[in-house]
Design a protein around this motif. Structure first.
Motif, PDB file in Angstrom:
ATOM      1  N   THR A  56      71.057  39.931  30.033  1.00  0.00           N
ATOM      2  CA  THR A  56      71.832  40.756  29.100  1.00  0.00           C
ATOM      3  C   THR A  56      72.231  42.083  29.755  1.00  0.00           C
ATOM      4  O   THR A  56      71.644  42.491  30.764  1.00  0.00           O
ATOM      5  CB  THR A  56      70.981  41.060  27.855  1.00  0.00           C
ATOM      6  N   PRO A  57      73.206  42.781  29.157  1.00  0.00           N
ATOM      7  CA  PRO A  57      73.598  44.075  29.734  1.00  0.00           C
ATOM      8  C   PRO A  57      72.434  45.042  29.876  1.00  0.00           C
ATOM      9  O   PRO A  57      72.346  45.757  30.881  1.00  0.00           O
ATOM     10  CB  PRO A  57      74.636  44.607  28.726  1.00  0.00           C
ATOM     11  N   VAL A  58      71.532  45.079  28.898  1.00  0.00           N
ATOM     12  CA  VAL A  58      70.407  46.015  28.998  1.00  0.00           C
ATOM     13  C   VAL A  58      69.506  45.633  30.159  1.00  0.00           C
ATOM     14  O   VAL A  58      69.057  46.482  30.940  1.00  0.00           O
ATOM     15  CB  VAL A  58      69.599  46.065  27.684  1.00  0.00           C
ATOM     16  N   LEU A  59      69.243  44.349  30.308  1.00  0.00           N
ATOM     17  CA  LEU A  59      68.385  43.924  31.424  1.00  0.00           C
ATOM     18  C   LEU A  59      69.050  44.180  32.770  1.00  0.00           C
ATOM     19  O   LEU A  59      68.365  44.444  33.764  1.00  0.00           O
ATOM     20  CB  LEU A  59      68.016  42.442  31.278  1.00  0.00           C
ATOM     21  N   ASN A  92      70.541  46.741  33.503  1.00  0.00           N
ATOM     22  CA  ASN A  92      70.209  48.131  33.857  1.00  0.00           C
ATOM     23  C   ASN A  92      68.842  48.223  34.522  1.00  0.00           C
ATOM     24  O   ASN A  92      68.556  49.178  35.237  1.00  0.00           O
ATOM     25  CB  ASN A  92      70.216  49.018  32.602  1.00  0.00           C
TER      26      ASN A  92
END
Lengths: 157, 288
Positions: free
Chosen positions: B100-103, B105
Motif C-alpha cells: 500500500t502507499p503507506v507501506l 513510505n
C-alpha cells in the motif's frame, strides 16, 4: 532508554525499550487517537504522520521516530477541528470510527501535497485503510469535500 | 525481542560500518524495519539504525540510469523517477503495486532487495533490469556485485556479518529497449500470487536480447534464461510471447500456499509472461 519525540509540535521525553513500537509508546503517553488494530501493518488504524508522511506506528521501533515531526489525530493543525474531520462528520462517513484517525491523517497528507485530488488519487491514498462499517464511499466523498473546504480556507487567509 | 538490548543510530556510514564490524552477528542493520519488527533473530542484541548513514538518495545519470541509496523508501524512489527515462519501466510498475502507499513510505529499496520475501517486487525487477549492487564493509574494499550473483542465493545467506548494501544502480535503458513488471494478486496492493519482470531490446524489428524473472511463486525469484532465449532473434508476436509463457509455466518452480496452488500459479505465470513481454515490447517502440 529515554527518547525525545516531537509530537504535535511539543517535545516529549518518553521511556521505551529498543524494540517497543511507536504505537505502544504513543498510546502509553496518552495519544489514544493512535488506534491499535492489526499490529502488522495491514489495517491502517495506527497511521501517524512523520514529517508529513503517513506511517504505520505499529511498524516503527519508537527510537526510529527520534528527530521526526510526529502528527497524531489529537492535533492536526491547531485548535478548531480540521476541515477533514468536519467533512468526515458532515458526510456521515464515521460509524464506529476506529479507522477514522488513520484515514484522516492519510487524507491530510494527500491534501497537503495534492490540494485538488481526483477520485483515483483519493482511493489510492486510502489503500491500506480498512473500514468494516461504511464501504468507503462516504469517506471518498468527505475527502473531496474537505479538499474544497481547505481551498476555500486557504483563499480567505 | 527481549534479547535486543541496544539501539544505536550512528551519524555516518563509516560509523554504521564500524558498529556492525564491532558487534558482528550480534548486530543487525535497521532499514525500514518492517522485517525486524516481526522477526525475533535469536542472537541479535544490537540494532544499528541506518537513518543517519546518508543512504537516502537518488542520483540520476545524464544517460538515464539511476543510483539509488539503499535507504531510499519506495515512495521516494517512485517520486524521483517521475518524468525520467525510467518512468514507465518495470521499476515504476513494481513500485506502484508494492503493497500500500503507506507501506511504501516504510519499505526501503535496499531492505526489499536484501530481505527477499515472496511479496518483494524489487528483487524480481532489479534482477530483470540487470542492476548492480554496491556492498561495503568496515575497512574492506567495496564490492560491486551483479544481479545474477546478488540473487543467485538469498542475500542473507552470502552477505557477511558487517557487510551492508549501500547502493543499487540501474543502468540507462539502451535505445530500443523496454521493460515491464506485472503482478497478479487478490487486489492491486496485495501479495502476488505470481509476478513477472521482463526487460528486452529490439533491433531490426526483432528481439535482440531479453531477461525474464518470475517472482512470488516461491520465496526466491527465478530467472528463466532458457525461456528468455525463446524470444531472442524472433519478431515480437502474440504467438511467440504465448509460447514463452507456456514454457515459463513449465520451467518455473512454484509452491502451494494460502493464495493458490502451485498449478494455479504456473497457469498465472503463463499469462503474465505473455503480457509482460508484450508490454515491454510496446515500451521499446515495437508491436506484438
Amino acid at each position: 532508554m529515554k527518547i525525545r519525540l516531537q509530537i504535535n509540535g511539543n517535545t516529549r521525553e518518553l521511556e521505551t525499550t529498543p524494540t517497543r513500537t511507536l504505537l505502544d509508546v504513543l498510546r502509553d503517553a496518552g495519544y489514544y487517537g493512535v488506534k491499535r488494530g492489526c499490529e502488522e501493518g495491514t489495517c491502517g488504524s495506527c497511521v501517524v504522520l512523520m514529517d508529513g508522511e503517513p506511517h504505520m506506528a505499529c511498524l516503527i521501533f519508537a527510537p526510529a521516530a527520534v528527530g521526526k515531526a510526529i502528527t497524531t489525530i489529537e492535533d492536526p493543525d491547531g485548535d478548531r477541528p480540521h476541515a477533514i474531520l468536519r467533512a468526515l462528520a458532515d458526510a456521515g462517513a464515521v460509524q464506529c470510527g476506529y479507522c477514522i484517525p488513520g484515514m484522516a491523517l492519510s487524507a491530510k497528507a494527500l491534501l497537503d501535497a495534492t490540494p485538488d485530488p481526483n477520485e483515483e488519487e483519493i482511493r489510492g491514498a486510502m489503500e491500506g485503510h480498512l473500514c468494516r462499517c461504511t464501504g468507503y464511499v462516504k469517506q471518498v466523498e468527505a475527502i473531496k469535500r474537505a479538499a474544497e473546504l481547505m481551498r476555500e480556507e486557504a483563499s480567505h487567509e | 525481542m527481549s534479547n535486543i538490548q541496544a539501539y544505536l543510530r550512528p551519524d555516518s556510514l563509516e560509523g554504521a560500518l564500524a558498529l556492525l564490524a564491532e558487534h558482528q552477528e550480534r548486530a543487525r542493520p535497521l532499514a525500514g524495519g518492517t522485517s525486524l519488527i516481526f522477526s525475533h533473530p535469536p542472537r541479535v542484541e544490537v540494532l544499528v539504525d541506518l537513518a543517519g548513514a546518508g543512504l537516502d538518495h537518488v542520483e540520476h545519470a545524464e544517460t538515464g540510469g539511476v543510483d539509488i541509496g539503499s535507504m531510499t523508501s519506495c515512495s521516494h524512489l517512485a517520486t524521483a523517477l517521475r518524468g525520467r527515462q525510467l518512468d514507465k519501466s518495470a521499476l515504476t510498475d513494481a513500485l506502484a503495486t508494492l503493497y500500500t502507499p503507506v507501506l511504501r513510505n516504510h519499505i526501503t529499496v535496499g531492505g526489499n532487495c536484501v530481505m527477499v520475501y515472496g511479496w518483494s517486487h524489487l528483487p524480481v525487477t532489479m534482477w530483470a533490469l540487470d542492476a548492480r549492487f554496491m556492498v561495503v564493509s568496515h575497512k574492506a574494499k567495496p564490492r560491486d556485485v551483479d544481479a545474477d550473483t546478488f540473487f543467485e542465493r538469498h542475500p542473507l545467506r552470502w552477505l557477511g556479518a558487517g557487510e551492508l548494501l549501500t547502493q543499487i544502480t540501474v543502468k540507462s535503458p539502451a535505445e530500443g529497449s523496454g521493460s515491464a513488471f506485472l503482478k497478479f494478486g487478490r487486489d492491486k496492493s496485495d501479495e502476488g500470487i505470481a509476478s513477472v519482470a521482463v526487460s528486452l531490446r529490439l533491433q531490426d524489428e526483432k528481439v535482440a536480447s531479453a531477461r525474464l524473472v518470475v517472482g512470488s511463486t516461491r520465496p526466491m525469484p527465478q530467472k528463466l534464461d532458457d525461456v528468455a532465449a525463446l524470444v531472442v532473434g524472433k519478431r515480437p508476436s502474440k504467438e511467440v510471447f504465448a509460447e514463452a509463457g507456456e514454457a515459463a509455466a513449465k520451467a518455473v518452480v512454484a509452491s502451494d500456499n494460502y493464495l493458490g496452488s502451485a498449478d494455479y500459479r504456473r497457469h498465472i505465470v503463463a499469462s503474465l509472461v505473455r503480457d509482460a513481454l508484450a508490454k515491454a515490447t510496446q515500451r521499446a517502440g515495437g508491436a506484438a
